[in-house]
Design an enzyme around this catalytic site. Structure first.
Site, PDB file in Angstrom:
ATOM      1  N   SER A 105      -9.880   1.714   2.397  1.00 12.77           N
ATOM      2  CA  SER A 105      -8.992   2.497   1.578  1.00 12.77           C
ATOM      3  C   SER A 105      -7.924   1.683   0.853  1.00 12.77           C
ATOM      4  O   SER A 105      -7.375   2.160  -0.149  1.00 12.77           O
ATOM      5  CB  SER A 105      -8.298   3.555   2.435  1.00 12.77           C
ATOM      6  OG  SER A 105      -7.444   2.942   3.381  1.00 12.77           O
ATOM      7  N   SER A 124     -10.095  -0.718   6.568  1.00 13.00           N
ATOM      8  CA  SER A 124      -9.475  -0.539   5.259  1.00 13.00           C
ATOM      9  C   SER A 124      -8.742  -1.746   4.695  1.00 13.00           C
ATOM     10  O   SER A 124      -8.355  -1.720   3.528  1.00 13.00           O
ATOM     11  CB  SER A 124      -8.505   0.640   5.280  1.00 13.00           C
ATOM     12  OG  SER A 124      -9.217   1.825   5.080  1.00 13.00           O
ATOM     13  N   LYS A 144       0.856  -1.191   0.000  1.00 13.97           N
ATOM     14  CA  LYS A 144       0.000   0.000   0.000  1.00 13.97           C
ATOM     15  C   LYS A 144       0.890   1.239   0.000  1.00 13.97           C
ATOM     16  O   LYS A 144       1.913   1.279   0.697  1.00 13.97           O
ATOM     17  CB  LYS A 144      -0.896  -0.017   1.241  1.00 13.97           C
ATOM     18  CG  LYS A 144      -1.983   1.059   1.259  1.00 13.97           C
ATOM     19  CD  LYS A 144      -2.897   0.889   2.481  1.00 13.97           C
ATOM     20  CE  LYS A 144      -4.034   1.892   2.498  1.00 13.97           C
ATOM     21  NZ  LYS A 144      -4.945   1.700   3.656  1.00 13.97           N
TER      22      LYS A 144
HETATM   23  N1  GLN Z   1     -13.192   3.926   5.657  1.00 10.65           N
HETATM   24  C1  GLN Z   1     -12.773   4.349   6.960  1.00 10.65           C
HETATM   25  C2  GLN Z   1     -12.422   5.814   6.935  1.00 10.65           C
HETATM   26  O1  GLN Z   1     -12.690   6.414   5.960  1.00 10.65           O
HETATM   27  C3  GLN Z   1     -11.618   3.517   7.416  1.00 10.65           C
HETATM   28  C4  GLN Z   1     -10.368   3.859   6.726  1.00 10.65           C
HETATM   29  C5  GLN Z   1      -9.204   3.018   7.135  1.00 10.65           C
HETATM   30  O2  GLN Z   1      -9.362   1.973   7.754  1.00 10.65           O
HETATM   31  N2  GLN Z   1      -8.028   3.517   6.835  1.00 10.65           N
HETATM   32  O3  GLN Z   1     -11.907   6.366   7.841  1.00 10.65           O
END
Ligand code: GLN
Length: 496
Positions: free
Chosen positions: A154, A178, A79
């Protein structure tokens, strides 16, 4: 014909035995990326040179008779919020464009030392804020199951890279879901380890008390192997747990043999009702039955505080983000937009460098932390966090693991969730584990609407990875076959 090299385990065994070279494995994957990479857009940067050098080093070790490590010659996608020395690390933000970290994240060091071959940096929602990769400054990643749908987020690039066969394993980060949510939407395995099991050193911080790095893989045993490599104490991360190791081999073997005798599994009632699509609930029910068939005991249980998880998370995570992202000031990293004064330069840099969602989080977080509102918002959210831990502890007094959907829906079309609260609801099932610091993982289990993959989530208490992987392996063994994503590169079976 050689055996199919369809898992990290198979590749590492073949490379270690000398029956295939790391270079051949890599070139087969690079060919897949060349042919299908543009359609999926999983990568911000393909690390062709670094990957070829790493593969050559593995091959040289094998030639010398040295053991290159448990991930020998296994391509891995990283990532793009994990620092890689000399390689662009953007967090899919314009503000970091052109920045090349002077060091590797601890997890990157560990996978390289284990013989893995890094194929590229994967796309994400900017600074990991989102659930679809639509918030990436470089455009979205597409889901290999349906190019008109999101891969989740994400870590959508990492999930899509594995589902598309660009690499058998990948690393992501999970602050509120994410890793697990995109794993579910792309039909792969995704693990959020116990907070502190994996070093966060070199992970670009979003919300430090929630962030955790973890594996993506096509099989539960590959995910276990990768977690075994990245887990362990690191003096460079002050929240790293001392003496926590993760040998999950025996647990995975027991689960694969369908042995869940004596394992008590609680289905979280609050996450099995309104707001969860019928096709997802149907697979959750089927998964519960599969656990019973393997000798596990399944019952419904209640974790009342999960109802408040989303509200607490969207105060705590933005609060921490507003502080963590203060470092992007036009001086220390990446882009700068000039201004007449230092203040104007910083304003102009942050205005041009951050996207809308990141700005929204910084404003939310700054507000939640401001003197007059701290107790009402941030303080209250922290109290909900304590409540969450207490309610989970009560459930774990009677159950070894808990079961829930990973995401409320299958992969959704681009643009379908363009107002923030609707997007935030994508994480309603995953956020509670982050607030509690507990491990949880998503395992593909059958298909839902339009034949798209569904993930089932196994949750466990702190350092409960062993029983979590045992249940996950049993679910994998019992899961209905859904096949390969239609937009994946062909399997790299007969490499020679
Ligand atoms: N979708 C969640 C957010 O927008 C979690 C994101 C993540 O786990 N980095 O914060």
């Amino acid at each position: 014909m050689s055996d199919p090299l369809d898992s990290a385990r198979a590749i590492a065994a073949a490379v270690r035995s000398g029956s295939v070279s790391a270079t051949e494995v890599l070139e087969a994957h690079l060919a897949g990326i060349a042919a299908h990479g543009d359609a999926i857009a999983a990568f911000n940067h393909v690390m062709v040179d670094e990957a070829r050098a790493a593969a050559a080093a593995v091959d040289a070790a094998v030639a010398r008779g040295d053991d290159p490590g448990p991930l020998a010659g296994v391509p891995i996608a990283l990532k793009d919020n994990l620092c890689t020395r000399g390689v662009p690390t953007t967090c899919s933000s314009k503000i970091l464009e052109g920045w090349r970290p002077p060091y590797d994240a601890t997890v990157v060091q560990r996978v390289l030392a284990a013989g893995a071959v890094p194929v590229g940096k994967t796309n994400l929602d900017e600074f990991a804020m989102g659930s679809s990769t639509e918030h990436s400054a470089f455009g979205p990643t597409r889901n290999p199951w349906d190019l008109e749908r999101v891969p989740g987020g994400s870590s959508g690039g990492s999930a899509a890279a594995v589902a598309a066969g660009f690499a058998p394993i990948a690393l992501g980060s999970d602050t509120g879901g994410s890793i697990r949510q995109p794993a579910s939407l792309c039909g792969v395995v995704g693990v959020k380890p116990t907070y502190g099991l994996v070093s966060r050193y070199g992970l670009v911080a979003f919300a430090s008390s929630l962030d955790q790095i973890g594996p993506f893989a096509t099989t539960v045993s590959d995910a276990a192997d990768l977690l075994g490599v990245i887990a362990g104490h690191d003096p460079l991360d002050s929240t790293s747990i001392p003496d926590a190791a993760a040998d999950l081999g025996p647990a995975v073997a027991a689960g694969r043999n369908g042995d869940l005798a004596g394992v008590r599994v609680g289905v979280i009632a609050e996450l099995d009702g309104d707001g969860i699509d019928a096709d997802v609930r149907a697979q959750l029910d089927a998964a519960a039955r599969a656990i019973e068939d393997a000798g596990g005991h399944v019952a419904t249980t209640s974790v009342p505080a999960v109802t408040y998880g989303l509200s607490a998370y969207y105060l705590i995570a933005p609060a921490e983000a507003s502080s963590n992202l203060a470092r992007y000031d036009g001086v220390r990293y990446g882009n700068r937009v000039e201004g007449a004064t230092t203040g104007e330069m910083m304003d102009a840099t942050r205005t041009a460098g951050f996207g809308d969602e990141v700005k929204r989080r910084i404003m939310l977080g700054t507000y939640a932390l401001s003197a007059g509102y701290y107790d009402a918002y941030y303080g209250k959210a922290q109290r909900v966090r304590t409540l969450m831990q207490r309610d989970f502890a009560e459930a774990y007094a009677s159950f070894d693991v808990l079961l829930a959907p990973t995401a409320p829906t299958v992969a959704f079309p681009f643009g379908a969730k363009d107002d923030p609260p609707t997007m935030y609801l994508s994480d309603v099932c995953t956020i509670p584990s982050n607030l509690a610091g507990h491990p949880a993982m998503s395992v593909p289990f059958g298909a839902g609407q339009d034949g798209l993959p569904v993930g089932v989530q196994v949750l466990a208490p702190t350092l409960g990875e062993s029983v979590m992987f045992r249940v996950a392996a049993a679910l994998e063994a019992a899961a209905p076959l859904v096949g390969r994503a239609p937009h994946a590169a062909p399997p790299i079976g007969g490499v020679r």
